[in-house]
Enzyme design. Structure first.
Site, short mmCIF file in Angstrom:
data_model
loop_
_atom_site.label_atom_id
_atom_site.label_comp_id
_atom_site.label_asym_id
_atom_site.label_seq_id
_atom_site.Cartn_x
_atom_site.Cartn_y
_atom_site.Cartn_z
CB CYS A 55 -0.94 -0.01 1.20
SG CYS A 55 -0.08 -0.21 2.79
CG ASN A 59 -7.85 1.76 0.45
OD1 ASN A 59 -6.64 1.55 0.43
ND2 ASN A 59 -8.65 1.17 1.34
#
Length: 349
Positions: A159, A317
């Site tokens: 991420c 995200n």
């Protein structure tokens, strides 16, 4: 025939009597199990999920049931946000954390960024905002065309790379007018020698520093995403599509400073994304249960205020469009929810 008719009616009456007296005792659990089984099959079909064995399917079904019960209990409370059966519905919380939490928040970022102190510290956000507005209360960088579509890191815990790339993509568009999808895989493969370990986690600051040292970052097309660790491909890495001159860290815990920065460009931020409610977020302003463990990296791409007066952050995200509100999330602003202002930085171009 008459005798047969009597016999059948007698059987039917007896069956109705039995059902009427005993169904309330046994049916609720059986009905719930049957309903959940149908919903599990629907969820599998919607997400294209198949299991290698009956045993694995049974195991996943049991996890699914627990997740579904929790989701429905939260939604029944009529909070400002809702949860849903997204693609993580067959994962336990521990499994989810191991696969998708990839920010090394336990390691402090450099105290001094390459281009000096926070550049927006002494200037009002309204004066710096790239487009005049009657009120300084809303920003959505998607509307200005500087945010690339939602991506999916899959089960690689990188991420940090997606967060950094999203911020670099946006500042590139702001500064040059060129919109390009950049390579997360190059960061996964090539950011070494520090804290970052590809799919095992990393830091956005180290990603920014690599881009500076490398003289740029390749495009997604030239260095495509593989969702796994790989060796740094020098030939692909030599294709430099976009570059930055530095990066800056926002004062830790300072949401006012974060607001000033996001008014001018999308910002990489760390959050505590390890909780059940974050995992299953679907829509609304998230005010849920989370701490300040910097476990997940996202990108703050805006902010606003709801009609009832709730201030929020808008975040991008990297879990695909089936998570959250088509890949995005609104988080309550002004309370440093999930530690959103604790580990924020942005590239300078």
């Amino acid at each position: 025939m008459a005798r047969l008719a009597i016999s059948l009616s007698t059987v039917l009456f007896a069956a109705m009597f039995f059902v009427g007296h005993w169904l309330p005792l046994v049916a609720p659990r059986q009905l719930e199990e049957a309903t959940m089984s149908v919903r599990f099959d629907q969820w599998m079909a919607n997400h294209g999920v198949e299991y290698e064995s009956i045993e694995e399917k049974e195991k996943r079904f049991n996890v699914f049931k627990e997740n579904l019960r929790f989701i429905e209990s939260v939604n029944a409370e009529k909070r400002s946000y809702k949860l849903s059966l997204n693609k993580f519905a067959d994962l336990s919380l521990d499994e989810f954390r191991k696969q998708y939490m990839g920010l090394r928040g336990d390691v402090a970022p450099p105290k001094k960024a390459p281009v000096g102190p926070f550049m927006y510290a002494n200037v009002s956000a309204l004066a710096l905002a790239p487009a005049p507005a009657p009120e300084y209360d809303t920003m959505d960088w998607r509307e200005k065309g500087v945010v690339t579509p939602i991506k999916d890191q899959q089960d690689c815990g990188c991420c940090w790379a997606f967060s950094a790339v999203a911020a670099v993509e946006s500042i590139t568009k702001i500064k040059t007018g060129n919109s390009v999808s950049l390579s997360e895989q190059e960061l996964v493969d090539c950011v070494t020698g520090g804290t970052s370990r590809g799919c095992q986690g990393g830091l956005m600051d180290e990603a920014f520093q690599f881009i500076i040292n490398n003289g740029g970052l390749a495009s997604e097309a030239d260095y495509p995403y593989q969702a796994m660790d790989g060796a740094c491909d020098a030939q692909k890495s030599s294709s430099k599509t976009s570059t930055i001159t530095g990066y800056q860290n926002i004062p830790s815990g300072d949401e006012d400073s974060l607001l000033r920065a996001v008014a001018n460009q999308p910002v990489s931020v760390g959050v505590d994304g390890s909780g059940f409610e974050f995992k299953h977020y679907s829509e609304g302003v998230f005010t849920g249960d989370c701490g300040t463990e910097m476990s997940h990296a996202v990108t703050a791409i805006g902010y606003g205020t709801t009609e009832d007066g709730t201030d929020y952050w808008l975040i991008k995200n990297s879990w695909g469009q089936t998570w959250g509100d088509k890949g995005y999330m609104k988080m309550q602003r002004g309370v440093n929810l999930c530690g959103i202002a604790n580990m924020a930085s942005y590239p300078v171009a």
